[in-house]
Design a protein around this motif. Structure first.
Motif, PDB file in Angstrom:
ATOM      1  N   MET A   1      71.900  -1.112  49.605  1.00 36.16           N
ATOM      2  CA  MET A   1      70.625  -0.424  49.426  1.00 36.16           C
ATOM      3  C   MET A   1      69.862  -1.045  48.258  1.00 36.16           C
ATOM      4  O   MET A   1      70.421  -1.242  47.181  1.00 36.16           O
ATOM      5  N   ALA A   2      68.599  -1.378  48.456  1.00 33.98           N
ATOM      6  CA  ALA A   2      67.795  -2.025  47.419  1.00 33.98           C
ATOM      7  C   ALA A   2      67.529  -1.051  46.270  1.00 33.98           C
ATOM      8  O   ALA A   2      67.288   0.127  46.477  1.00 33.98           O
ATOM      9  N   LEU A   3      67.599  -1.603  45.060  1.00 31.86           N
ATOM     10  CA  LEU A   3      67.326  -0.784  43.885  1.00 31.86           C
ATOM     11  C   LEU A   3      65.827  -0.641  43.682  1.00 31.86           C
ATOM     12  O   LEU A   3      65.062  -1.580  43.887  1.00 31.86           O
ATOM     13  N   THR A   4      65.409   0.540  43.268  1.00 31.92           N
ATOM     14  CA  THR A   4      64.008   0.762  42.970  1.00 31.92           C
ATOM     15  C   THR A   4      63.702   0.305  41.550  1.00 31.92           C
ATOM     16  O   THR A   4      64.610   0.034  40.744  1.00 31.92           O
ATOM     17  N   ASP A   5      62.405   0.238  41.251  1.00 31.45           N
ATOM     18  CA  ASP A   5      61.999  -0.140  39.893  1.00 31.45           C
ATOM     19  C   ASP A   5      62.589   0.825  38.875  1.00 31.45           C
ATOM     20  O   ASP A   5      63.035   0.416  37.795  1.00 31.45           O
ATOM     21  N   GLU A   6      62.617   2.101  39.210  1.00 30.94           N
ATOM     22  CA  GLU A   6      63.123   3.109  38.273  1.00 30.94           C
ATOM     23  C   GLU A   6      64.626   2.932  38.058  1.00 30.94           C
ATOM     24  O   GLU A   6      65.131   3.103  36.955  1.00 30.94           O
ATOM     25  N   ASP A   7      65.364   2.556  39.138  1.00 31.27           N
ATOM     26  CA  ASP A   7      66.799   2.312  38.990  1.00 31.27           C
ATOM     27  C   ASP A   7      67.046   1.154  38.024  1.00 31.27           C
ATOM     28  O   ASP A   7      67.927   1.225  37.151  1.00 31.27           O
ATOM     29  N   LEU A   8      66.289   0.076  38.179  1.00 31.47           N
ATOM     30  CA  LEU A   8      66.451  -1.078  37.292  1.00 31.47           C
ATOM     31  C   LEU A   8      66.088  -0.724  35.859  1.00 31.47           C
ATOM     32  O   LEU A   8      66.764  -1.134  34.906  1.00 31.47           O
ATOM     33  N   ARG A   9      65.009   0.044  35.694  1.00 33.50           N
ATOM     34  CA  ARG A   9      64.584   0.430  34.346  1.00 33.50           C
ATOM     35  C   ARG A   9      65.650   1.281  33.654  1.00 33.50           C
ATOM     36  O   ARG A   9      65.950   1.098  32.468  1.00 33.50           O
ATOM     37  N   GLU A  10      66.252   2.189  34.400  1.00 37.08           N
ATOM     38  CA  GLU A  10      67.282   3.063  33.827  1.00 37.08           C
ATOM     39  C   GLU A  10      68.543   2.267  33.499  1.00 37.08           C
ATOM     40  O   GLU A  10      69.163   2.468  32.463  1.00 37.08           O
ATOM     41  N   ALA A  11      68.938   1.334  34.392  1.00 42.98           N
ATOM     42  CA  ALA A  11      70.113   0.511  34.135  1.00 42.98           C
ATOM     43  C   ALA A  11      69.909  -0.361  32.898  1.00 42.98           C
ATOM     44  O   ALA A  11      70.825  -0.538  32.081  1.00 42.98           O
ATOM     45  N   ALA A  12      68.716  -0.930  32.746  1.00 42.95           N
ATOM     46  CA  ALA A  12      68.426  -1.737  31.567  1.00 42.95           C
ATOM     47  C   ALA A  12      68.461  -0.898  30.303  1.00 42.95           C
ATOM     48  O   ALA A  12      68.971  -1.325  29.260  1.00 42.95           O
ATOM     49  N   SER A  13      67.936   0.327  30.372  1.00 41.37           N
ATOM     50  CA  SER A  13      67.930   1.217  29.212  1.00 41.37           C
ATOM     51  C   SER A  13      69.337   1.532  28.751  1.00 41.37           C
ATOM     52  O   SER A  13      69.609   1.614  27.559  1.00 41.37           O
ATOM     53  N   HIS A  14      70.278   1.693  29.693  1.00 45.35           N
ATOM     54  CA  HIS A  14      71.661   1.972  29.329  1.00 45.35           C
ATOM     55  C   HIS A  14      72.289   0.805  28.575  1.00 45.35           C
ATOM     56  O   HIS A  14      73.220   1.008  27.792  1.00 45.35           O
ATOM     57  N   ARG A  15      71.791  -0.398  28.813  1.00 43.17           N
ATOM     58  CA  ARG A  15      72.294  -1.577  28.096  1.00 43.17           C
ATOM     59  C   ARG A  15      71.498  -1.863  26.831  1.00 43.17           C
ATOM     60  O   ARG A  15      71.709  -2.868  26.168  1.00 43.17           O
ATOM     61  N   GLY A  16      70.558  -0.987  26.475  1.00 41.57           N
ATOM     62  CA  GLY A  16      69.736  -1.196  25.299  1.00 41.57           C
ATOM     63  C   GLY A  16      68.647  -2.229  25.495  1.00 41.57           C
ATOM     64  O   GLY A  16      68.167  -2.815  24.526  1.00 41.57           O
ATOM     65  N   LEU A  17      68.266  -2.452  26.760  1.00 37.65           N
ATOM     66  CA  LEU A  17      67.257  -3.465  27.069  1.00 37.65           C
ATOM     67  C   LEU A  17      66.022  -2.815  27.668  1.00 37.65           C
ATOM     68  O   LEU A  17      66.025  -1.628  28.007  1.00 37.65           O
TER      69      LEU A  17
END
Length: 300
Positions: free
Chosen positions: A1-17
């Protein structure tokens, strides 16, 4: 399943990015649809070139997954191995020899030491069975009531959250609805909202609200006649109080609307997305809707 923009933004935030997304809106122009990553200070880390962004959504996701795996491996290496438990400092020789049996003591006559023969006796008269050994019990076992620990304090039970109810809006909800929609740009009064609720109910297209101990969301809709003669359902507004988002309230409102549309034999459902509402497009995509056209408007 393709990740949405919000999914990518949240994943990056968890890594401090921070996720950087292209601002191009026209396909095929510049870095349209591409992404990049930067650290908390704004320094470019991945997918940022001299001519713009260069990474796809899948490449961003792969980069974040590799970073997460390397962090986990480093954490595992830095964790010291658990040492084996040694013997207890409180152990005594008596404890170590507790498994050995206590043998009965054999009585011998004093005449044996002088070399004189002793008359034979029966085994029952010559050897007396030893009494069972008595082991000393710890003081706490003798007097268990003297060692008492304080009972932990019982925390009061947390009050359960009010149940979410999706229902038809009533005129009495006008003031609460006005407060809910004010951040989204609604500048009408409570009487204006009351007239809107009454008019929607008269058209048999009532406004639905999400009630969880108070109004926390709403959905407005109507049926649009088409040139083919069948109707098209249009969701004109769906919003949830900012403090209650990401808790399934918007999806519950949407499912209620879809249930009503199926009853009316609607073939197409259209959802209006206000660009002033943050992440509205991502919410619709998560529900399975696809962008079909652009909409233009003007106030007259």
């Amino acid at each position: 399943m393709a990740l949405t923009d919000e999914d990518l933004r949240e994943a990056a935030s968890h890594r401090g990015l921070k996720l950087i997304k292209s601002r191009r809106r026209k396909p095929g122009v510049g870095d349209f649809g591409l992404f990049g990553l930067a650290d908390a200070s704004g320094k470019s880390l991945f997918g940022v070139g001299d001519d713009g962004l260069t990474a796809t959504a899948d490449q961003i996701a792969e980069f974040l997954r590799k970073g997460e795996a390397s962090t986990w491996a480093a954490s595992a290496k830095s964790t010291p191995a658990r040492s084996k438990p040694g013997p207890s400092r409180d152990a005594t020789p008596e404890d170590e020899d507790a498994a050995s049996a206590i043998r009965p003591r054999r009585r011998t006559s004093s005449r044996a030491s002088t070399g004189q023969e002793t008359p034979q006796r029966t085994a029952s008269a010559d050897v007396e069975p030893a009494a069972p050994a008595r082991t000393k019990r710890p003081f706490s076992e003798k007097h268990p009531t003297r060692e008492r620990t304080a009972e932990p304090k019982r925390e009061p039970k947390a009050e359960s959250e009010p149940e979410l109810v999706i229902r038809v809006a009533r005129p009495a909800d006008a003031d609460a609805l006005r407060n809910l929609l004010e951040p989204a740009g609604f500048d009408g009064s409570a009487p204006d909202m009351e007239r809107a609720i009454t008019a929607a109910a008269a058209r048999k297209e009532p406004i639905w609200i999400a009630d969880r101990g108070g109004v926390v969301g709403c959905l407005a809709w109507h049926i649009v006649p088409t040139i083919r003669g069948d109707g098209m359902a249009r969701i004109t507004l769906i919003t949830v109080d900012e403090g209650n988002r990401r808790r399934g309230i918007g999806r519950a409102l949407y499912e209620m609307a879809m249930s009503e549309f199926r009853k009316r034999k609607v073939q197409v459902v259209e959802a209006m997305s206000d660009i002033k509402v943050r992440n509205a497009n991502g919410f619709y995509r998560a529900l399975g809707l696809k962008q079909a056209s652009y909409r233009f408007a003007i106030d007259i």
